[in-house]
Design a protein around this motif. Structure first.
Motif, PDB file in Angstrom:
ATOM      1  N   SER A 212       1.045  -1.282   0.097  1.00  0.00           N
ATOM      2  CA  SER A 212      -0.207   0.032  -0.010  1.00  0.00           C
ATOM      3  C   SER A 212       0.893   1.294  -0.123  1.00  0.00           C
ATOM      4  N   GLU A 213       1.999   1.130   0.727  1.00  0.00           N
ATOM      5  CA  GLU A 213       2.901   2.417   0.791  1.00  0.00           C
ATOM      6  C   GLU A 213       3.256   2.741  -0.629  1.00  0.00           C
ATOM      7  N   ASN A 214       3.382   2.136  -1.530  1.00  0.00           N
ATOM      8  CA  ASN A 214       3.737   2.428  -2.823  1.00  0.00           C
ATOM      9  C   ASN A 214       2.548   2.989  -3.795  1.00  0.00           C
ATOM     10  N   TYR A 215       1.345   3.013  -3.124  1.00  0.00           N
ATOM     11  CA  TYR A 215       0.255   3.204  -4.175  1.00  0.00           C
ATOM     12  C   TYR A 215      -0.566   4.631  -3.397  1.00  0.00           C
ATOM     13  N   MET A 216      -0.288   4.775  -2.035  1.00  0.00           N
ATOM     14  CA  MET A 216      -0.853   5.563  -1.214  1.00  0.00           C
ATOM     15  C   MET A 216      -0.089   5.930   0.101  1.00  0.00           C
ATOM     16  N   PRO A 217      -0.259   7.394   0.420  1.00  0.00           N
ATOM     17  CA  PRO A 217       0.442   7.918   1.598  1.00  0.00           C
ATOM     18  C   PRO A 217      -0.193   7.283   2.837  1.00  0.00           C
ATOM     19  N   THR A 218      -0.255   5.997   3.275  1.00  0.00           N
ATOM     20  CA  THR A 218      -0.847   5.341   4.505  1.00  0.00           C
ATOM     21  C   THR A 218       0.101   5.367   5.691  1.00  0.00           C
ATOM     22  N   GLN A 219      -0.326   5.636   6.812  1.00  0.00           N
ATOM     23  CA  GLN A 219       0.074   5.115   8.020  1.00  0.00           C
ATOM     24  C   GLN A 219      -0.254   3.930   8.662  1.00  0.00           C
ATOM     25  N   GLY A 220       0.477   3.241   9.322  1.00  0.00           N
ATOM     26  CA  GLY A 220       0.087   1.971   9.919  1.00  0.00           C
ATOM     27  C   GLY A 220      -0.632   2.428  11.404  1.00  0.00           C
ATOM     28  N   ASN A 221      -0.200   1.517  12.363  1.00  0.00           N
ATOM     29  CA  ASN A 221      -0.818   1.680  13.651  1.00  0.00           C
ATOM     30  C   ASN A 221      -0.572   3.039  14.368  1.00  0.00           C
ATOM     31  N   VAL A 222      -1.789   3.570  14.968  1.00  0.00           N
ATOM     32  CA  VAL A 222      -1.224   4.881  15.738  1.00  0.00           C
ATOM     33  C   VAL A 222      -2.309   4.889  17.037  1.00  0.00           C
ATOM     34  N   VAL A 223      -1.572   5.821  17.726  1.00  0.00           N
ATOM     35  CA  VAL A 223      -2.334   5.940  19.047  1.00  0.00           C
ATOM     36  C   VAL A 223      -3.553   7.014  18.877  1.00  0.00           C
ATOM     37  N   ILE A 224      -4.810   6.701  19.447  1.00  0.00           N
ATOM     38  CA  ILE A 224      -5.794   7.538  19.311  1.00  0.00           C
ATOM     39  C   ILE A 224      -6.262   7.815  20.767  1.00  0.00           C
ATOM     40  N   THR A 225      -6.921   8.715  20.921  1.00  0.00           N
ATOM     41  CA  THR A 225      -7.762   9.101  22.047  1.00  0.00           C
ATOM     42  C   THR A 225      -9.029   9.824  21.528  1.00  0.00           C
ATOM     43  N   SER A 226      -9.897   9.985  22.586  1.00  0.00           N
ATOM     44  CA  SER A 226     -11.166  10.947  22.113  1.00  0.00           C
ATOM     45  C   SER A 226     -10.835  12.400  22.226  1.00  0.00           C
ATOM     46  N   ASP A 227     -11.707  13.302  21.447  1.00  0.00           N
ATOM     47  CA  ASP A 227     -11.509  14.673  21.424  1.00  0.00           C
ATOM     48  C   ASP A 227     -11.773  14.972  23.031  1.00  0.00           C
ATOM     49  N   GLN A 228     -12.889  14.481  23.719  1.00  0.00           N
ATOM     50  CA  GLN A 228     -12.832  14.999  24.958  1.00  0.00           C
ATOM     51  C   GLN A 228     -11.905  14.580  26.208  1.00  0.00           C
ATOM     52  N   LEU A 229     -11.304  13.459  25.870  1.00  0.00           N
ATOM     53  CA  LEU A 229      -9.990  13.090  26.860  1.00  0.00           C
ATOM     54  C   LEU A 229      -9.005  14.020  26.517  1.00  0.00           C
ATOM     55  N   LEU A 230      -8.792  14.463  25.335  1.00  0.00           N
ATOM     56  CA  LEU A 230      -7.668  15.294  24.902  1.00  0.00           C
ATOM     57  C   LEU A 230      -7.905  16.524  25.511  1.00  0.00           C
ATOM     58  N   LYS A 231      -9.134  17.144  25.157  1.00  0.00           N
ATOM     59  CA  LYS A 231      -9.510  18.471  25.857  1.00  0.00           C
ATOM     60  C   LYS A 231      -9.224  18.626  27.260  1.00  0.00           C
ATOM     61  N   GLU A 232      -9.921  17.658  28.054  1.00  0.00           N
ATOM     62  CA  GLU A 232     -10.115  17.494  29.419  1.00  0.00           C
ATOM     63  C   GLU A 232      -8.651  17.168  30.219  1.00  0.00           C
ATOM     64  N   HIS A 233      -7.959  16.128  29.540  1.00  0.00           N
ATOM     65  CA  HIS A 233      -6.787  15.558  30.303  1.00  0.00           C
ATOM     66  C   HIS A 233      -5.806  15.194  29.395  1.00  0.00           C
ATOM     67  N   PRO A 234      -5.062  16.667  28.936  1.00  0.00           N
ATOM     68  CA  PRO A 234      -3.946  16.477  27.957  1.00  0.00           C
ATOM     69  C   PRO A 234      -2.637  15.942  28.472  1.00  0.00           C
ATOM     70  N   GLU A 235      -2.533  16.082  29.873  1.00  0.00           N
ATOM     71  CA  GLU A 235      -1.446  15.501  30.320  1.00  0.00           C
ATOM     72  C   GLU A 235      -1.387  13.993  30.456  1.00  0.00           C
ATOM     73  N   LEU A 236      -2.464  13.388  30.427  1.00  0.00           N
ATOM     74  CA  LEU A 236      -2.556  11.804  30.143  1.00  0.00           C
ATOM     75  C   LEU A 236      -1.902  11.388  28.914  1.00  0.00           C
ATOM     76  N   CYS A 237      -2.367  12.213  28.008  1.00  0.00           N
ATOM     77  CA  CYS A 237      -1.756  11.721  26.575  1.00  0.00           C
ATOM     78  C   CYS A 237      -0.352  12.079  26.335  1.00  0.00           C
ATOM     79  N   GLN A 238       0.016  13.201  26.927  1.00  0.00           N
ATOM     80  CA  GLN A 238       1.495  13.341  26.795  1.00  0.00           C
ATOM     81  C   GLN A 238       2.385  12.341  27.494  1.00  0.00           C
ATOM     82  N   LYS A 239       1.824  11.996  28.804  1.00  0.00           N
ATOM     83  CA  LYS A 239       2.507  11.151  29.502  1.00  0.00           C
ATOM     84  C   LYS A 239       2.664   9.584  28.747  1.00  0.00           C
ATOM     85  N   PHE A 240       1.578   9.321  28.298  1.00  0.00           N
ATOM     86  CA  PHE A 240       1.413   8.154  27.469  1.00  0.00           C
ATOM     87  C   PHE A 240       2.535   7.979  26.518  1.00  0.00           C
TER      88      PHE A 240
END
Length: 341
Positions: A212-240
């Motif tokens: 797929s990398e040769n046909y499209m600019p994909t990324q593999g696995n990523v760390v995600i969180t919810s919009d709400q958690l990032l807004k209310e607890h950004p420090e947790l995201c940073q620590k992780f």
């Protein structure tokens, strides 16, 4: 039928999610040591390739950041839903359903592009006569589900070859059986992980692939969180992400054997005996291409390239795989030391 399949991926699973996401403040529980209890849901099943996450826990690096991390497993689409609904704090899915979900306003953010390239590949036997994507016309292709990231990537590769789903036959096969389906000629090709090429070659089977990398600019696995958690607890995201980056740096710094041993001993015992093959894969793919890139050299591990994501979003929109085009800055966040953009 084609359009029904495509948009089913994007909409069906998120109806309940969007109705259930509320604005009630997130309360993060603490254990008896005062560590914040958080969970991460990981794509698929335990495997040594998830060594950075496992090592961060066993080395105590999550704990040093004030986190008590638990691991769970699910499909990528389920992970996106659970994170958006705040059922778990973090997810580690393939990026494709995350990118597609955001086009339908699924409230998640990518806070760490762990794999800088995609893992997807269309794999076929060299004896099949397939040598370029247009040769897939009339062929039977195995996928694990209509909701899998590899199905999304398959559609893009077909479109770029001037083909569509109507030009091939799709066969749904379970994760544990899909490679054998190719070996036993039940299908002409499989759209799955490029890591399985190593398994097939080890069996003495000559295979080719369209990564797929040769046909499209994909990324593999990523760390995600919810919009709400990032807004209310950004420090947790940073620590992780700080603990995860510390683990990747340790592995890159000539500690791959330790990482593999730790993963097999504590999390993926079924992989015991395959250490050499796993090390070969990680040396060939993870060290130089997935964990590291020109972007990580300049900006640190897990860096999210907004332009690259925008190019992928534009490609999905061009081929009608998403209904709504959007700016990747709505999806990806590169955190500073305070956990903010």
């Amino acid at each position: 039928m084609k359009n029904k399949i495509k948009f089913l991926l994007i909409t069906l699973g998120f109806v309940f999610l969007l109705a259930s996401c509320g604005s009630k403040e997130i309360v993060v529980e603490k254990n008896d040591k005062g560590l914040a209890k958080v969970a991460i849901q990981i794509d698929g099943a335990a495997t040594p390739y998830y060594a950075p996450l496992y090592l961060a826990k066993e080395k105590g690096w999550f704990e040093e950041e004030g986190l008590d991390v638990e691991f769970y497993y699910a499909s990528a689409s389920e992970i996106v839903k659970n994170v958006a609904a705040n059922n778990v704090e973090f997810g580690f899915p393939n990026s494709d359903p995350v990118v597609m979900g955001r086009s339908n306003n699924v409230p998640v953010k990518i806070i760490h592009t762990t794999y800088q390239e995609g893992l997807g590949s269309i794999i076929y036997k060299n004896e099949s006569g397939i040598s370029e994507p247009k040769d897939l016309k009339g062929k039977t292709i195995g996928i694990t589900s209509y909701g899998s990231p590899n199905f999304i990537q398959l559609q893009v590769i077909l479109e770029q070859a001037g083909l569509s789903l109507d030009d091939v036959s799709i066969k749904i096969i379970g994760t544990g059986a899909i490679v054998n389906a190719l070996v036993s000629d039940q299908v002409d090709a499989i759209s799955f992980s490029m890591l399985r090429v190593y398994d097939l070659e080890e069996q003495g089977i000559s295979v080719g692939e369209f990564r797929s990398e040769n046909y499209m600019p994909t990324q593999g696995n990523v760390v995600i969180t919810s919009d709400q958690l990032l807004k209310e607890h950004p420090e947790l995201c940073q620590k992780f992400t700080q603990a995860l980056n510390r683990s990747i740096a340790y592995l890159v710094d000539n500690h791959l054997d330790e990482g593999i041993e730790n993963a097999i001993t504590h999390y993926a015992p079924a992989a015991k005996g395959n250490e050499e093959k796993i090390k070969k894969v990680m040396e060939n793919e993870f060290l130089p291409k997935l964990w590291q890139s020109d972007n990580t050299v300049k900006n640190g591990f897990g860096y999210s390239d907004v332009d690259r994501y925008n190019d992928y979003i534009a490609l999905l929109y061009k081929y009608n795989l998403i209904e709504n085009k959007y700016d990747a800055e709505e999806l990806v966040v590169n955190l500073d030391e305070g956990g903010k953009k």
